[in-house]
Design an enzyme around this catalytic site. Structure first.
Site, mmCIF file in Angstrom:
data_model
loop_
_atom_site.group_PDB
_atom_site.id
_atom_site.type_symbol
_atom_site.label_atom_id
_atom_site.label_comp_id
_atom_site.label_asym_id
_atom_site.label_seq_id
_atom_site.Cartn_x
_atom_site.Cartn_y
_atom_site.Cartn_z
ATOM 1 N N ASN A 76 2.193 51.220 -15.143
ATOM 2 C CA ASN A 76 1.529 49.942 -15.347
ATOM 3 C C ASN A 76 0.377 49.733 -14.373
ATOM 4 O O ASN A 76 0.447 48.926 -13.453
ATOM 5 C CB ASN A 76 2.555 48.812 -15.223
ATOM 6 C CG ASN A 76 2.068 47.523 -15.826
ATOM 7 O OD1 ASN A 76 2.404 46.451 -15.379
ATOM 8 N ND2 ASN A 76 1.258 47.613 -16.864
ATOM 9 N N TYR A 116 -45.993 58.785 -13.421
ATOM 10 C CA TYR A 116 -44.856 57.959 -13.023
ATOM 11 C C TYR A 116 -43.691 58.775 -12.470
ATOM 12 O O TYR A 116 -43.010 58.345 -11.526
ATOM 13 C CB TYR A 116 -44.353 57.140 -14.212
ATOM 14 C CG TYR A 116 -45.274 56.039 -14.667
ATOM 15 C CD1 TYR A 116 -46.496 55.806 -14.048
ATOM 16 C CD2 TYR A 116 -44.919 55.224 -15.730
ATOM 17 C CE1 TYR A 116 -47.326 54.796 -14.476
ATOM 18 C CE2 TYR A 116 -45.749 54.202 -16.171
ATOM 19 C CZ TYR A 116 -46.956 53.997 -15.535
ATOM 20 O OH TYR A 116 -47.775 52.996 -15.960
ATOM 21 N N TYR A 173 9.849 39.922 -15.635
ATOM 22 C CA TYR A 173 9.249 40.862 -16.569
ATOM 23 C C TYR A 173 9.350 42.304 -16.073
ATOM 24 O O TYR A 173 8.968 42.605 -14.939
ATOM 25 C CB TYR A 173 7.773 40.504 -16.800
ATOM 26 C CG TYR A 173 7.075 41.391 -17.796
ATOM 27 C CD1 TYR A 173 7.275 41.218 -19.165
ATOM 28 C CD2 TYR A 173 6.219 42.400 -17.371
ATOM 29 C CE1 TYR A 173 6.641 42.031 -20.089
ATOM 30 C CE2 TYR A 173 5.570 43.227 -18.281
ATOM 31 C CZ TYR A 173 5.792 43.037 -19.648
ATOM 32 O OH TYR A 173 5.164 43.861 -20.549
ATOM 33 N N PHE A 221 -3.267 45.006 -13.816
ATOM 34 C CA PHE A 221 -3.343 46.276 -14.524
ATOM 35 C C PHE A 221 -4.621 46.398 -15.351
ATOM 36 O O PHE A 221 -4.968 47.476 -15.825
ATOM 37 C CB PHE A 221 -2.145 46.412 -15.479
ATOM 38 C CG PHE A 221 -1.967 45.219 -16.370
ATOM 39 C CD1 PHE A 221 -2.822 44.985 -17.436
ATOM 40 C CD2 PHE A 221 -0.951 44.303 -16.116
ATOM 41 C CE1 PHE A 221 -2.681 43.868 -18.242
ATOM 42 C CE2 PHE A 221 -0.804 43.185 -16.927
ATOM 43 C CZ PHE A 221 -1.668 42.963 -17.985
ATOM 44 N N GLU A 264 -1.585 42.462 -26.277
ATOM 45 C CA GLU A 264 -2.727 42.868 -25.455
ATOM 46 C C GLU A 264 -3.982 42.579 -26.272
ATOM 47 O O GLU A 264 -4.495 43.435 -26.984
ATOM 48 C CB GLU A 264 -2.621 44.353 -25.099
ATOM 49 C CG GLU A 264 -1.366 44.680 -24.298
ATOM 50 C CD GLU A 264 -1.180 46.165 -24.030
ATOM 51 O OE1 GLU A 264 -2.053 46.953 -24.453
ATOM 52 O OE2 GLU A 264 -0.186 46.533 -23.405
ATOM 53 N N ARG A 271 -44.977 59.435 -8.861
ATOM 54 C CA ARG A 271 -45.372 58.261 -8.079
ATOM 55 C C ARG A 271 -44.293 57.193 -8.037
ATOM 56 O O ARG A 271 -44.139 56.486 -7.032
ATOM 57 C CB ARG A 271 -46.662 57.693 -8.671
ATOM 58 C CG ARG A 271 -47.151 56.420 -8.031
ATOM 59 C CD ARG A 271 -48.569 56.037 -8.422
ATOM 60 N NE ARG A 271 -48.913 56.354 -9.777
ATOM 61 C CZ ARG A 271 -49.248 55.452 -10.713
ATOM 62 N NH1 ARG A 271 -49.211 54.165 -10.419
ATOM 63 N NH2 ARG A 271 -49.609 55.827 -11.920
ATOM 64 N N HIS A 309 5.916 55.239 -24.187
ATOM 65 C CA HIS A 309 4.497 55.153 -23.867
ATOM 66 C C HIS A 309 3.816 56.520 -23.762
ATOM 67 O O HIS A 309 2.593 56.579 -23.579
ATOM 68 C CB HIS A 309 4.308 54.385 -22.553
ATOM 69 C CG HIS A 309 4.657 52.934 -22.666
ATOM 70 N ND1 HIS A 309 5.914 52.453 -22.380
ATOM 71 C CD2 HIS A 309 3.928 51.864 -23.074
ATOM 72 C CE1 HIS A 309 5.945 51.150 -22.572
ATOM 73 N NE2 HIS A 309 4.746 50.763 -23.003
#
Length: 543
Positions: free
Chosen positions: A205, A305, A60, A356, A443, A308, A90
């Protein structure tokens, strides 16, 4: 001294030194460790000798398309064109570019991932990335467009295009935005850099932009948690609070480590305080309501609060940050590519996996955002009390100096900080639980880690401002009642913090002024660690 990367030992503090300029205005250089270089070269030599043929098994992204084109062979004659087309395909990021420190951290962390020797790029590619970093060529990387799986594809493609000198890519060099090719030439680098087989995939990637945001945000948060303890001690003394809540016996009864740590810090900072005492409360402050001379105050017994319960709120933030830091440290020295290459007895095996995927970083950043939001929230509640004499036990209303009515004081500073708290609350909504499938369901589960990192970084920045404003406003309060309370000295650490701030920001006791300037100065004192350093010089290291 250059930061040497080997894929195994890089620390967050080293990333900061490369990503941000030091006091001299210069960045630390980065270099590839010789042993790492040898390992990368040996792996690549095997790849070139055995994998780069048209009859090699499908591997791949080595010799196949990506995504749903994983079963389509790419011929060796098409390999150079395929690398360029992968980057082009991309480079779909949009929006404003990342800040320079994010870009630099991304470049360093991507090179460090290669140094782990599981990705198989050419050594020349790793050295090109470091050469651009060291020369100050900063790719213009749009902030939006990554889903954090299959890595930060879009932003890393923009980074890659600039490093390789694509015509369309841009970079910033010496503060000026220009074509990447021009920036490379001005920096003395060749404008064009050809990508070999697997190089493009290796570059894009991995969830490295998400990681860069995570490293920067978590390292900044580490600095802030000590400052928050100092801020609380200043507010506590300004309001003459009770110290009993920080007694070690109390925290031994509920022994969470973060809670106990914060309580010890408060005790250390306020050591020797006479301001946090019953006798100090007998002094009538300027806007104290319902008391006349000789009338004793009502017993304090215990505080609200936000005072404290500081250990019980700051403490969980500390422990959350410890978890986040562990995740980020592991991710920093991990291989985040796909596929990975493994050396076994002189041979190499290629295995596809899913490193990835940015879910670890995404969840860690969501947790960091929630922890820092809560830390900022309790700090804002304390600084809000400081401007209200009915809640501060008589401090001047709005911490006002000068003529009332003509002058207004710090009320709007509190409003600005409440705006940041509300912004943080929105940003602390989890992004890591959101997933929209992409690329025709290739994906089908993504991490959203880049958005998680972006919003966590913003939350940390906002919280830094809130903590700085608590310090500034508490010091203003202490300045206004300095003469009135002179018989009850502050704790050793508190006094040191007060003096450190006032050395840079002298008290203005005659009315309103340009608050934005003082606010920015206070933020810088927190950012550069001056306030915490002054406290530690006086009382020893805080935890």
């Amino acid at each position: 001294m250059a930061v040497s990367i080997d894929g195994r030992t890089l620390k967050g503090k080293q990333v900061l030194k490369v990503a941000r300029p030091g006091p001299s205005g210069r960045y630390e250089k980065a270099s590839l460790a010789p042993a790492a270089r040898e390992r990368i070269a040996a792996t690549r030599a095997h790849i070139d000798a055995h994998f780069m043929t048209d009859d090699a098994p499908f591997m791949y992204s080595f010799n196949t398309g990506v995504g749903l084109f994983k079963d389509q062979r790419v011929l060796m004659s098409e390999m150079t064109e395929y690398q360029r087309k992968s980057v082009y395909a991309h480079a779909t990021g949009i929006g404003e570019p990342f800040a320079e420190d994010v870009t630099r951290a991304t470049m360093l962390l991507r090179a460090n991932a290669f140094a782990s020797n599981y990705s198989g790029p050419r050594v020349e590619l790793v050295e090109r990335l470091l050469a651009c970093l060291n020369a100050g060529v900063h790719p213009v990387i749009p902030q939006k467009g990554s889903v954090g799986a299959s890595g930060d594809l879009a932003p890393l493609a923009h980074m890659s295009a600039a490093v390789c000198g694509f015509d369309e890519a841009e970079a910033v060099y010496k503060g000026k935005r220009m074509k990447a090719r021009d920036a490379l030439a001005k920096a003395g680098l060749t404008p064009e850099f050809a990508l070999g087989a697997k190089d493009a995939s290796a570059l894009i990637n991995g969830s490295t932009v998400s990681l860069a945001l995570g490293v920067l945000a978590s390292e900044d948060a580490k600095r802030l948690v000590k400052a928050a303890d100092v801020a609380m001690a200043l507010s506590l003394e300004a309001m003459r609070g009770e110290l009993a809540a920080f007694d070690p016996r109390v925290h031994a009864a509920r022994p969470h480590p973060g809670q106990g740590l914060v309580a010890r810090n408060i005790v250390k900072i306020t050591q020797g305080s006479k301001r946090c005492s019953a006798s100090a409360r007998e002094t009538i402050y300027p806007d104290e309501i319902g008391r006349t001379a000789g009338k004793p105050p009502a017993p304090r017994v215990q505080d609200v609060y936000s005072l404290r319960c500081t250990p019980q709120v700051h403490g969980p933030a500390r422990e959350a940050l410890d978890y986040v830091s562990r995740i980020i440290a592991t991710e920093t020295n991990s291989a985040t590519d796909n596929p990975l290459i493994f050396e076994e007895s002189g041979s190499y095996t290629v295995i596809s996996g899913g490193h990835f995927h940015g879910q670890y970083v995404a969840q860690a950043m969501d947790l960091l955002a929630m922890a820092m939001t809560d830390l900022g929230s309790i700090c804002e509640r304390r600084l809000a009390r400081l401007v209200d004499p009915t809640l501060s036990y008589g401090l001047p209303r709005n911490l006002l100096a000068g003529k009332r009515g003509l002058n207004t004081g710090f009320a709007t500073v509190q409003c600005s900080m409440s705006a940041l708290v509300m912004e943080n609350r929105t940003l602390s909504g989890p992004g890591s639980v959101d997933s929209i499938p992409g690329k025709s369901n290739a994906e089908d589960h993504v991490s959203n880690s880049t958005w998680c990192g972006r919003k966590a970084r913003t939350v940390v920045e906002n919280t830094e401002m809130i903590i700085a404003m608590e310090i500034l406003m508490a010091c203003q309060a202490l300045s206004l009642i300095a003469e009135t309370a002179k018989d009850h000295p502050l704790g050793k650490g508190t006094q040191a913090a007060f003096e450190a701030l006032r050395e840079t920001i002298p008290p203005a006791l005659d009315g309103d002024r340009w608050y934005a300037s003082e606010m920015n100065q206070a933020i810088e004192l927190v950012r550069n660690g001056s306030i915490v350093a002054a406290v530690e010089a006086a009382v020893g290291a805080l935890e």
